[in-house]
Design a protein around this motif. Sequence first.
Motif, PDB file in Angstrom:
ATOM      1  N   LEU A  78       0.822  -1.209   0.000  1.00 10.53           N
ATOM      2  CA  LEU A  78       0.000   0.000   0.000  1.00 10.53           C
ATOM      3  C   LEU A  78       0.854   1.256   0.000  1.00 10.53           C
ATOM      4  CD1 LEU A  78      -2.990   1.155   0.474  1.00 10.53           C
ATOM      5  CD2 LEU A  78      -2.304   1.287   2.886  1.00 10.53           C
ATOM      6  N   GLY A  79       0.417   2.243  -0.773  1.00  3.17           N
ATOM      7  CA  GLY A  79       0.979   3.580  -0.699  1.00  3.17           C
ATOM      8  C   GLY A  79      -0.099   4.554  -0.271  1.00  3.17           C
ATOM      9  N   VAL A  80       0.269   5.524   0.576  1.00  6.22           N
ATOM     10  CA  VAL A  80      -0.669   6.527   1.076  1.00  6.22           C
ATOM     11  C   VAL A  80      -0.072   7.910   0.856  1.00  6.22           C
ATOM     12  CG1 VAL A  80      -1.974   7.360   3.063  1.00  6.22           C
ATOM     13  CG2 VAL A  80      -1.446   4.921   2.863  1.00  6.22           C
ATOM     14  N   ILE A  81      -0.877   8.832   0.334  1.00  2.91           N
ATOM     15  CA  ILE A  81      -0.509  10.245   0.227  1.00  2.91           C
ATOM     16  C   ILE A  81      -1.605  11.058   0.898  1.00  2.91           C
ATOM     17  CG2 ILE A  81      -0.047  12.185  -1.309  1.00  2.91           C
ATOM     18  CD1 ILE A  81       2.103  10.238  -1.684  1.00  2.91           C
ATOM     19  N   ASN A  82      -1.216  11.995   1.750  1.00  2.00           N
ATOM     20  CA  ASN A  82      -2.191  12.871   2.393  1.00  2.00           C
ATOM     21  C   ASN A  82      -2.379  14.123   1.535  1.00  2.00           C
ATOM     22  OD1 ASN A  82      -3.903  14.204   4.140  1.00  2.00           O
ATOM     23  ND2 ASN A  82      -2.283  14.790   5.578  1.00  2.00           N
ATOM     24  N   LEU A  83      -3.592  14.323   1.050  1.00  2.00           N
ATOM     25  CA  LEU A  83      -3.905  15.486   0.216  1.00  2.00           C
ATOM     26  C   LEU A  83      -4.384  16.678   1.042  1.00  2.00           C
ATOM     27  CD1 LEU A  83      -5.948  13.706  -2.613  1.00  2.00           C
ATOM     28  CD2 LEU A  83      -3.468  14.010  -2.455  1.00  2.00           C
ATOM     29  N   GLY A  84      -4.734  16.456   2.292  1.00  2.00           N
ATOM     30  CA  GLY A  84      -5.344  17.499   3.099  1.00  2.00           C
ATOM     31  C   GLY A  84      -4.446  18.003   4.212  1.00  2.00           C
ATOM     32  N   ASP A  85      -5.067  18.421   5.316  1.00  2.00           N
ATOM     33  CA  ASP A  85      -4.320  18.865   6.491  1.00  2.00           C
ATOM     34  C   ASP A  85      -3.651  17.669   7.156  1.00  2.00           C
ATOM     35  OD1 ASP A  85      -5.274  21.421   5.982  1.00  2.00           O
ATOM     36  OD2 ASP A  85      -7.016  21.166   7.306  1.00  2.00           O
ATOM     37  N   ALA A  86      -2.834  17.969   8.161  1.00  2.00           N
ATOM     38  CA  ALA A  86      -2.063  16.917   8.822  1.00  2.00           C
ATOM     39  C   ALA A  86      -2.967  15.802   9.347  1.00  2.00           C
ATOM     40  CB  ALA A  86      -1.242  17.511   9.955  1.00  2.00           C
ATOM     41  N   GLY A  87      -2.500  14.583   9.197  1.00  2.00           N
ATOM     42  CA  GLY A  87      -3.249  13.425   9.664  1.00  2.00           C
ATOM     43  C   GLY A  87      -2.313  12.351  10.159  1.00  2.00           C
ATOM     44  N   GLU A  88      -2.873  11.213  10.516  1.00  2.00           N
ATOM     45  CA  GLU A  88      -2.099  10.142  11.112  1.00  2.00           C
ATOM     46  C   GLU A  88      -2.494   8.811  10.490  1.00  2.00           C
ATOM     47  OE1 GLU A  88      -0.841  10.074  15.534  1.00  2.00           O
ATOM     48  OE2 GLU A  88      -2.588   8.748  15.425  1.00  2.00           O
ATOM     49  N   VAL A  89      -1.491   8.023  10.158  1.00  2.00           N
ATOM     50  CA  VAL A  89      -1.701   6.667   9.661  1.00  2.00           C
ATOM     51  C   VAL A  89      -1.081   5.707  10.674  1.00  2.00           C
ATOM     52  CG1 VAL A  89      -1.351   5.046   7.768  1.00  2.00           C
ATOM     53  CG2 VAL A  89      -1.580   7.488   7.280  1.00  2.00           C
ATOM     54  N   VAL A  90      -1.899   4.849  11.217  1.00  2.00           N
ATOM     55  CA  VAL A  90      -1.420   3.846  12.179  1.00  2.00           C
ATOM     56  C   VAL A  90      -1.221   2.537  11.428  1.00  2.00           C
ATOM     57  CG1 VAL A  90      -1.910   2.581  14.299  1.00  2.00           C
ATOM     58  CG2 VAL A  90      -2.585   4.988  14.094  1.00  2.00           C
ATOM     59  N   VAL A  91       0.026   2.050  11.420  1.00  2.00           N
ATOM     60  CA  VAL A  91       0.378   0.802  10.744  1.00  2.00           C
ATOM     61  C   VAL A  91       0.805  -0.208  11.803  1.00  2.00           C
ATOM     62  CG1 VAL A  91       1.812  -0.290   8.988  1.00  2.00           C
ATOM     63  CG2 VAL A  91       1.170   2.127   8.742  1.00  2.00           C
ATOM     64  N   ASP A  92       0.018  -1.251  11.940  1.00  2.00           N
ATOM     65  CA  ASP A  92       0.323  -2.304  12.921  1.00  2.00           C
ATOM     66  C   ASP A  92       0.567  -1.732  14.314  1.00  2.00           C
ATOM     67  OD1 ASP A  92       0.114  -4.210  10.887  1.00  2.00           O
ATOM     68  OD2 ASP A  92       2.242  -4.067  10.398  1.00  2.00           O
ATOM     69  N   GLY A  93      -0.241  -0.740  14.677  1.00  2.00           N
ATOM     70  CA  GLY A  93      -0.171  -0.163  16.010  1.00  2.00           C
ATOM     71  C   GLY A  93       0.789   0.990  16.179  1.00  2.00           C
ATOM     72  N   THR A  94       1.583   1.309  15.167  1.00  2.00           N
ATOM     73  CA  THR A  94       2.539   2.419  15.242  1.00  2.00           C
ATOM     74  C   THR A  94       2.017   3.601  14.444  1.00  2.00           C
ATOM     75  OG1 THR A  94       4.410   0.902  15.477  1.00  2.00           O
ATOM     76  CG2 THR A  94       4.905   3.152  14.769  1.00  2.00           C
ATOM     77  N   ALA A  95       1.959   4.777  15.072  1.00  2.00           N
ATOM     78  CA  ALA A  95       1.404   5.972  14.434  1.00  2.00           C
ATOM     79  C   ALA A  95       2.466   6.705  13.627  1.00  2.00           C
ATOM     80  CB  ALA A  95       0.815   6.901  15.490  1.00  2.00           C
ATOM     81  N   HIS A  96       2.051   7.175  12.444  1.00  2.00           N
ATOM     82  CA  HIS A  96       2.922   7.940  11.561  1.00  2.00           C
ATOM     83  C   HIS A  96       2.171   9.202  11.140  1.00  2.00           C
ATOM     84  CE1 HIS A  96       5.558   4.375  11.062  1.00  2.00           C
ATOM     85  NE2 HIS A  96       4.409   3.706  11.082  1.00  2.00           N
ATOM     86  N   LYS A  97       2.745  10.362  11.401  1.00  2.00           N
ATOM     87  CA  LYS A  97       2.098  11.619  11.038  1.00  2.00           C
ATOM     88  C   LYS A  97       2.469  12.009   9.610  1.00  2.00           C
ATOM     89  CE  LYS A  97       1.689  13.467  15.723  1.00  2.00           C
ATOM     90  NZ  LYS A  97       1.989  14.601  16.635  1.00  2.00           N
ATOM     91  N   LEU A  98       1.465  12.413   8.839  1.00  2.00           N
ATOM     92  CA  LEU A  98       1.672  12.846   7.462  1.00  2.00           C
ATOM     93  C   LEU A  98       1.124  14.248   7.286  1.00  2.00           C
ATOM     94  CD1 LEU A  98       0.713   9.748   5.254  1.00  2.00           C
ATOM     95  CD2 LEU A  98       2.929  10.323   6.263  1.00  2.00           C
ATOM     96  N   GLY A  99       1.961  15.170   6.809  1.00  2.00           N
ATOM     97  CA  GLY A  99       1.496  16.494   6.422  1.00  2.00           C
ATOM     98  C   GLY A  99       1.000  16.480   4.991  1.00  2.00           C
ATOM     99  N   THR A 100       0.710  17.645   4.460  1.00  2.00           N
ATOM    100  CA  THR A 100       0.179  17.748   3.106  1.00  2.00           C
ATOM    101  C   THR A 100       1.198  17.247   2.089  1.00  2.00           C
ATOM    102  OG1 THR A 100      -1.092  19.682   3.785  1.00  2.00           O
ATOM    103  CG2 THR A 100      -0.860  19.305   1.422  1.00  2.00           C
ATOM    104  N   LEU A 101       0.796  16.294   1.277  1.00  2.00           N
ATOM    105  CA  LEU A 101       1.572  15.656   0.221  1.00  2.00           C
ATOM    106  C   LEU A 101       2.722  14.797   0.752  1.00  2.00           C
ATOM    107  CD1 LEU A 101       1.664  18.273  -2.690  1.00  2.00           C
ATOM    108  CD2 LEU A 101       0.043  16.418  -2.271  1.00  2.00           C
TER     109      LEU A 101
END
Length: 272
Positions: A78-101
């Motif tokens: 899987l690939g994920v790109i955040n198009l909006g405001d800052a968000g968080e992707v949790v992968v197998d219990g570990t959080a990863h913060k993604l800003g715009t793009l």
Amino acid sequence: MNIEVRHATDPGSVETATTAQLRSRYLIEDLFAPGEVRAVYTHEDRMVVAGAVPDGAPLALPAWDALGTEHPLERRELGVINLGDAGEVVVDGTAHKLGTLDGLYAGRGSTITLSGAGACFYLVSAPADATHPTVTFGRDTIEPVRIGDPATASARSLYRYVWGGGHPSCRLQFGVTVVDAGSVWNTMPAHLHDRRTEVYLYTGLPADARVVHLLGRPGATRHLIVRDRQAVIAPAWSVHSGAGTAPYAFVWAMSGENTDYGDLQGVPMEAL
């Protein structure tokens, strides 16, 4: 869970298709809705593209029926790109913060949860036969490749996240290209990927702006009028190039039988 399924198409069908037929086959119009995960499964290299918009509560990836598995990434990366405001992707219990793009890669078998008020996640997935580690990509920390020329209205910055020369993947490649102010073309001269399908997702367009996207075989191209946060599927036989009426960026994602980013065939102007 339901997922829209689109079948593979042949080159000749583009030349005789109506505008409505072209849009239904290749344009993905409504991926993003608050509180939902929406997805399209294309038989072109069996890619999945999806949009996830958390709306006050985290979203998990559904177990889409078309994949034939109990877990959405059981046999996929899987690939994920955040198009909006800052968000968080949790992968197998570990959080990863993604800003715009910003981007993230998650390997086969991962469990994903997405959250963030104002975040808007674009997801691309491809079949995988090996597992590679999770990694994040900050657009502000990636050194872009400068391509194009202001003289031909094609100057742009190419941010390569997963592309064959960096973090490993099985089939998936993706990144972001930002078109310079004053330029309009995202890819010109055009090219083909005989061994890969590519999907463009346009972002950053004002509400009253559009991209004129070219598709089809060289010498027999058609076009689509594309709005912000809409995507276009480009089969291996189709060019994929567009010009915008305002500044914009696009997410490119590819899947196929190799991950050599430079394995493409240029299309000379006289062939268009």
